[in-house]
Design a protein around this motif. Structure first.
Motif, PDB file in Angstrom:
ATOM      1  N   GLY A 224       0.811  -1.208   0.000  1.00 32.72           N
ATOM      2  CA  GLY A 224       0.000   0.000   0.000  1.00 32.72           C
ATOM      3  C   GLY A 224       0.840   1.252   0.000  1.00 32.72           C
ATOM      4  N   ALA A 225       1.955   1.243   0.704  1.00 26.42           N
ATOM      5  CA  ALA A 225       2.842   2.407   0.738  1.00 26.42           C
ATOM      6  C   ALA A 225       3.465   2.655  -0.630  1.00 26.42           C
ATOM      7  CB  ALA A 225       3.932   2.196   1.796  1.00 26.42           C
ATOM      8  N   VAL A 226       3.886   1.574  -1.316  1.00 26.71           N
ATOM      9  CA  VAL A 226       4.461   1.735  -2.655  1.00 26.71           C
ATOM     10  C   VAL A 226       3.401   2.263  -3.620  1.00 26.71           C
ATOM     11  CG1 VAL A 226       5.554   0.542  -4.594  1.00 26.71           C
ATOM     12  CG2 VAL A 226       6.184  -0.059  -2.247  1.00 26.71           C
ATOM     13  N   ASP A 227       2.169   1.761  -3.471  1.00 28.81           N
ATOM     14  CA  ASP A 227       1.077   2.267  -4.333  1.00 28.81           C
ATOM     15  C   ASP A 227       0.840   3.761  -4.101  1.00 28.81           C
ATOM     16  OD1 ASP A 227       0.739  -0.228  -5.402  1.00 28.81           O
ATOM     17  OD2 ASP A 227      -0.927  -0.800  -4.073  1.00 28.81           O
ATOM     18  N   ALA A 228       0.943   4.210  -2.828  1.00 28.37           N
ATOM     19  CA  ALA A 228       0.756   5.628  -2.530  1.00 28.37           C
ATOM     20  C   ALA A 228       1.822   6.470  -3.220  1.00 28.37           C
ATOM     21  CB  ALA A 228       0.796   5.848  -1.019  1.00 28.37           C
ATOM     22  N   LEU A 229       3.064   5.977  -3.247  1.00 28.60           N
ATOM     23  CA  LEU A 229       4.138   6.703  -3.930  1.00 28.60           C
ATOM     24  C   LEU A 229       3.898   6.715  -5.442  1.00 28.60           C
ATOM     25  CD1 LEU A 229       7.187   5.356  -1.886  1.00 28.60           C
ATOM     26  CD2 LEU A 229       6.274   7.680  -1.831  1.00 28.60           C
TER      27      LEU A 229
ATOM     28  N   ARG B 291      -1.085  11.352  -2.763  1.00 32.78           N
ATOM     29  CA  ARG B 291      -1.478  10.565  -1.590  1.00 32.78           C
ATOM     30  C   ARG B 291      -0.376  10.622  -0.532  1.00 32.78           C
ATOM     31  NH1 ARG B 291      -2.971   4.637  -3.264  1.00 32.78           N
ATOM     32  NH2 ARG B 291      -3.092   4.523  -0.982  1.00 32.78           N
ATOM     33  N   ALA B 292      -0.808  10.545   0.703  1.00 30.71           N
ATOM     34  CA  ALA B 292       0.157  10.439   1.806  1.00 30.71           C
ATOM     35  C   ALA B 292       0.487   8.981   2.053  1.00 30.71           C
ATOM     36  CB  ALA B 292      -0.418  11.080   3.071  1.00 30.71           C
TER      37      ALA B 292
END
Length: 775
Positions: free
Chosen positions: A623-628, A644-645
């Motif tokens: 999910g963090a990689v998707d946000a980036l 996105r944060a």
């Protein structure tokens, strides 16, 4: 740590002889170790029978040593071969570096069990050094000669005690042994292995001599023969022995003193003054019977006391009264009886004098002896001290005056040491060799008690226990010492055994302090590298919040940990830096509004690894990689509202070294660029050997001794510990040099308490240069 010479290109290296020496040393050492290992089985079985609840630990050790016998021998052989190979290649490895390199693969502190094991093998090495010192000195020189005529020391000699100790440590390192049993196994090496090592050293030394390697090493200097009527030669004989490190009765302070006395004696001979049997004319009864060298020292002390008294009488004091013919000397029996009374019940004035730095203990003791003689029915007006007894009281009183004034003895420690004054006067009357014989049991006892008391303010439980043990020893001495000096030997042996345990705890604490400082500096260096790389990429550049959060939190943590594990030249760091550069390059493309690109596809696997390093599970990391990815897509589309944060990140905590109790530390001056120091002083501190003691002086002029325990290979800072092994001062060579200029650092006098105090006595007795100069 030893300075490591490069031997590879040395002229005069004899490779053939080096190979012969290796073959004559390493295989016999390995065979002897294997034989010793075979004897451990019976010894461990005997221990198991007496071990009670810990019996199984010894039985398990027997099985473990049998099972791993070949591996143990192979590890021992391999370590010696590595040390010798490095020596032959021109890069001899100091033994301490082996331990440091073995700790590089882990971020954790060295365990207490590991420290105990290292300390045990160091003790083992010291036993080899003690038993083989002469032949080792020759081997160092012979091996150094065939290696290119270099100076080889115990730390660089690949078959020296230190390297054999490291090999023993490495041999058992992989064995599953209980901590106490491991120490027993290493101790057994002292019994079963050291004698064979001594024989191998002697054989190798003989073979090297026979093939022409330095066949005629300089013989040890022999003392000059003393002769009646040639006292200056006697002084030179004792002085030569002291300079050679022998102990013919000459303590450390004797060399300087005898230089002066030899000059006095030669002056007397040159002027044909009083050709008496003694170099100084009449010597009172009671100084005879000592061996020649010791007798010379005692006569010299008597002469110096006479000179000092004459100097005092020649000053402002009234001239001495003529001797009263009605007065008689107190007999030795009367003196001992009076001292026994004072020993059992010291007067209030004597106790006050011990606590008063302004009163002379010598004078107080003489007054107390004469006044207490009334309890024996002696009229003080009709008694006086015999000259030899007055000398004894003066020397003991001044000895304790110096010790109490110049050593860190306050409060309870000062009171305990002060209670020894009267017993030591009795010893001086019974055996005057105490002043001149380094191995005398009374002075040995005083040395260990002073070591236990100095700087001991009872701050820790171990220190309070140590002071209680000192008090028990002093109580027993006061209660049991009559005229039998054997009590000193008994008490010294018992207390020394206890003190060895205390020293062992201190050495463990000292090594832990070094490990803590080393871990802290590695962490500081890793953080500095991370900060430098981060600033280089982000300084002056505006990036989306999600990208900045990624770089400043999980990526920064990942880089720091990677540098800690692999160093700053490893593949892990290169991959992490490439990841940051790749993310920023894609950000640059997005800022050019490139659309339709699969953002971060090439870096996804590495980013998942970075997020996992801070504790995120697989789904959260994805999910963090998707946000980036979405953030870069929003930048490319010029839609900041779609950025996105990052999801909430776990709390990132970088590793911190264990915080240990610290002594009151010296406040150092400012940064190196503002320091006022002598560069030669800084150079001196850069080469300061490990184990060197210095005296640190704080703003209140209180002196505390610090021992150099470790030098940082990262920052070159020096770590000093106090007498408890606790970190005391960490400073750069420049800061230490500035402290010297400010008068806050000086050389520490390393003599034992008795020797140091006697040197102080001599300095107080010697006349000032102006007074000593001829008119």
């Amino acid at each position: 740590m030893s300075n490591v010479p490069n031997l590879a290109d040395r002229p005069g290296r004899d490779t053939r002889l080096l190979e012969q020496a290796r073959d004559a040393a390493i295989p016999p050492l390995v065979d002897a170790f294997a034989v010793a290992l075979g004897r451990f089985d019976d010894a461990l079985f005997d221990r198991a029978e007496r071990a009670g609840p810990s019996q199984m630990a010894f039985l398990d050790a027997m099985r473990e040593l049998r099972r791993r016998r070949e591996d143990i021998i192979g590890r021992f052989r391999g370590q010696l071969q590595r040390s010798w190979k490095a020596f032959e290649a021109g890069q001899p490895v100091p033994s301490e570096r082996v331990f440091l390199e073995s700790a590089e693969d882990t971020l954790s502190l060295v365990s207490e069990q590991e420290l105990e094991s290292r300390l045990a093998v160091r003790n083992f090495a010291s036993v080899i050094m003690r038993d083989c010192k002469p032949v080792l000195a020759r081997l160092d020189r012979r091996l150094g000669w065939i290696a290119g005529d270099i100076t080889l020391d115990a730390d660089l000699n690949p078959i020296g005690p230190e390297h054999i100790g490291v090999a023993v440590h490495q041999a058992f390192a992989a064995c599953d042994l209980a901590a106490d049993v491991r120490l027993v196994v290493i101790k057994l090496c002292e019994r079963d292995f050291v004698p064979a090592i001594a024989r191998i050293y002697a054989s190798l030394d003989q073979r090297l001599m026979q093939v022409g390697v330095m066949p005629e090493l300089p013989a040890r200097r022999a003392p000059s023969p003393s002769s009646t009527g040639a006292p200056a030669q006697e002084f030179d004989a004792v002085n030569d022995a002291a300079a050679d490190g022998e102990d013919p009765g000459a303590p450390a302070w004797a060399a300087r003193f005898l230089n002066r006395m030899a000059g006095v004696s030669r002056g007397l001979q040159a002027s044909q003054a009083a050709p008496a049997a003694s170099a100084f004319g009449d010597v009172p009864p009671g100084y005879g019977g000592a061996p020649g060298a010791q007798g010379v020292l005692l006569e010299a002390l008597h002469h110096l006391l006479q000179e000092s008294r004459r100097g005092r009488d020649a000053g402002d004091a009234p001239p001495p009264r003529a001797a009263d013919p009605r007065q008689r000397d107190l007999s030795q029996r009367e003196m001992l009886s009076v001292l026994s009374l004072l020993q059992a019940s010291p007067s209030a004035t004597l106790r006050a004098a011990i606590g008063d730095t302004g009163e002379s203990l010598s004078q107080r003791l003489k007054n107390e002896v004469l006044s207490s003689a009334t309890q024996l029915g002696v009229d003080p007006s009709q008694a006086r001290l015999a000259p030899v007894d007055e000398d004894a009281i003066d020397l003991v009183g001044m000895l304790f005056d110096v010790m109490l004034d110049e050593r860190d003895l306050e409060g309870r420690p000062r009171e305990l040491i002060g209670r020894l004054v009267v017993p030591f006067v009795k010893v001086a009357l019974l055996d005057r060799r105490m002043f001149v014989q380094k191995t005398h049991p009374a002075r040995r006892l005083l040395n260990v008690l002073a070591e236990a008391c100095e700087g001991n303010n009872g701050e820790s439980a171990a220190e309070r226990t140590l002071l209680t043990k000192v008090e028990e020893v002093v109580d027993r001495l006061v209660a049991e010492f009559n005229e039998n000096l054997a009590i000193f030997l008994t008490l010294e042996e018992e207390f020394r055994a206890y003190l060895e345990q205390h020293r062992r705890r201190i050495e463990i604490a000292e090594r832990r302090a070094a490990e803590i400082q080393r871990g802290q500096e590695r962490l500081e260096a890793a953080r500095a590298r991370m900060t430098s790389e981060l600033d280089e990429r982000l300084s002056g550049r505006r990036v989306p919040q999600a990208i900045e959060d990624f770089l400043r939190q999980p990526w920064a943590h990942h880089v720091t940990m990677t540098v800690l594990r692999e160093g700053d030249e490893g593949d892990g760091l290169r991959e992490a830096l490439a990841l940051a550069d790749g993310v920023l390059e894609e950000l640059t493309e997005a800022q050019r509004h490139v659309v339709g690109k699969p953002w971060l596809q090439a870096w996804r696997a590495q980013m998942l690894k970075v997020f996992a390093s801070v504790g995120m599970n697989q789904d959260a990391a994805a999910g963090a990689v998707d946000a980036l990815h979405d953030t870069l897509q929003a930048v490319a589309a010029a839609r900041p509202d779609l950025e996105r944060a990052l999801p909430e990140l776990p709390q990132v905590v970088l590793p911190k070294p264990v915080v240990e109790e610290e002594s009151a530390s010296i406040q150092l001056v400012g940064g190196a660029d503002t320091l006022d120091f002598d560069h030669s002083d800084a150079d001196h501190f850069r080469g300061l050997p490990i184990g060197t003691w210095l005296d640190f002086i704080d703003k209140d002029n209180k002196v505390q001794a610090g021992k150099l325990s470790w030098v940082s290979p990262i920052s070159s800072r020096l770590l000093f510990v106090n007498r408890r092994g606790v970190r005391f001062c960490v400073a750069s060579p420049e800061e230490l040099a500035a402290m010297v200029r400010l008068g806050r650092l000086r050389t520490h006098q390393s003599e034992d308490a008795f020797d140091s105090a006697m040197q102080g006595v001599i300095e107080r007795l010697e006349p000032a240069p102006s007074a000593a100069a001829p008119a």
